[in-house]
Enzyme design. Structure first.
Site, short mmCIF file in Angstrom:
data_model
loop_
_atom_site.label_atom_id
_atom_site.label_comp_id
_atom_site.label_asym_id
_atom_site.label_seq_id
_atom_site.Cartn_x
_atom_site.Cartn_y
_atom_site.Cartn_z
N MET A 166 0.79 -1.23 0.00
CA MET A 166 0.00 0.00 0.00
C MET A 166 0.82 1.29 0.00
SD MET A 166 -2.89 -1.26 -0.27
CE MET A 166 -4.03 0.09 -0.02
N ILE B 277 3.64 4.00 -1.63
CA ILE B 277 4.15 4.40 -2.94
C ILE B 277 5.68 4.51 -2.85
CG2 ILE B 277 4.12 6.26 -4.67
CD1 ILE B 277 1.21 6.52 -4.21
N LEU B 278 6.34 3.85 -3.78
CA LEU B 278 7.82 3.84 -3.76
C LEU B 278 8.35 5.16 -4.33
CD1 LEU B 278 8.26 0.19 -5.06
CD2 LEU B 278 8.58 0.97 -2.70
N ASN C 147 3.88 -5.04 -10.32
CA ASN C 147 2.74 -4.86 -9.42
C ASN C 147 1.54 -5.56 -10.03
OD1 ASN C 147 1.17 -3.81 -7.27
ND2 ASN C 147 0.43 -2.16 -8.59
N HIS D 74 -2.61 -5.22 -10.08
CA HIS D 74 -3.68 -4.26 -9.76
C HIS D 74 -5.02 -4.86 -10.18
CE1 HIS D 74 -5.43 -0.37 -8.90
NE2 HIS D 74 -6.12 -0.50 -10.03
#
Ligand code: GRF
Length: 194
Positions: free
Chosen positions: A95, A97-98, A112, A114
């Protein structure tokens, strides 16, 4: 396709924040001979993430890190990944954000999953938004991570039909089942031209 066996498999870190069903599924997939990956570790921003139970069950290294984008904290994560020779990161219900810097360091090596047919329905609360718009189909997408949310190159997608009586919980469950098939397929696709 070159078969990667045992120690030659790509060392993979899975990042989770919650239930971890995709994590569990990737562990199982990694044990197949045809799988190009081995799960090296699981990383979470949340020490209470339910999915961390699979680390214990399958004897996988687990680490909790603070993802507040403070340079010194990020360095700890990057150092850990380097030390463990991690060559692929799979986000699975992660959850946070990088940062741009982090993504740059692992450019093209972060995946990822989604739960929508991207580029539609990026971000959170996907299923409810899909239902509110009376869509006939939804689905899931495995994509590369870039600096924009849910916007990197799409590797694979699976379409899922929406039924009249669906609510977001039912739809999420139906899509999650497809995610468990799609994620391994996408990983095989990426490494198939090695
Ligand atoms: C999945 O639907 C995934 O697509 C989304 O978060 C959910 C995580 O589920 N990003 P789980 O933790 O893998 O069970």
């Amino acid at each position: 396709m070159v078969r990667l066996i045992g120690k030659n498999k790509i060392k993979t870190a899975v990042f989770i924040s919650g239930t971890g069903s995709n994590f569990k599924n990737l562990i199982k997939f990694s044990k197949y001979r045809r799988s190009p990956i081995q799960i090296n570790c699981v990383i979470s921003d949340n020490k209470k993430a339910k999915g961390l139970i699979y680390a214990k069950k399958f004897r996988i290294k687990k680490k909790i890190f603070c993802f507040d984008k403070e340079k010194k904290n990020e360095k700890k994560i990057l150092d850990f990944l380097k030390k463990n020779q991690v060559g692929l990161i799979c986000l699975a219900g992660f959850m946070k954000i990088l940062s741009k810097n982090f993504i740059k360091k692992f450019n093209g090596k972060i995946l990822n999953i989604h739960p929508s047919l991207l580029p539609k329905y990026k971000g959170l609360n996907t299923h409810q938004r899909v239902l509110n718009n009376n869509e006939k189909f939804s689905g899931c997408t495995v994509h590369l991570v870039n600096s924009k949310l849910d916007s990197g190159k799409i590797i694979l997608q699976k379409k899922v039909k929406i039924f009249k009586n669906d609510n977001s919980k039912i739809l999420a469950k139906r899509i999650l089942k497809k995610e468990h098939i799609l994620y391994p397929k996408a990983i095989i696709k990426i490494f198939s031209n090695l």
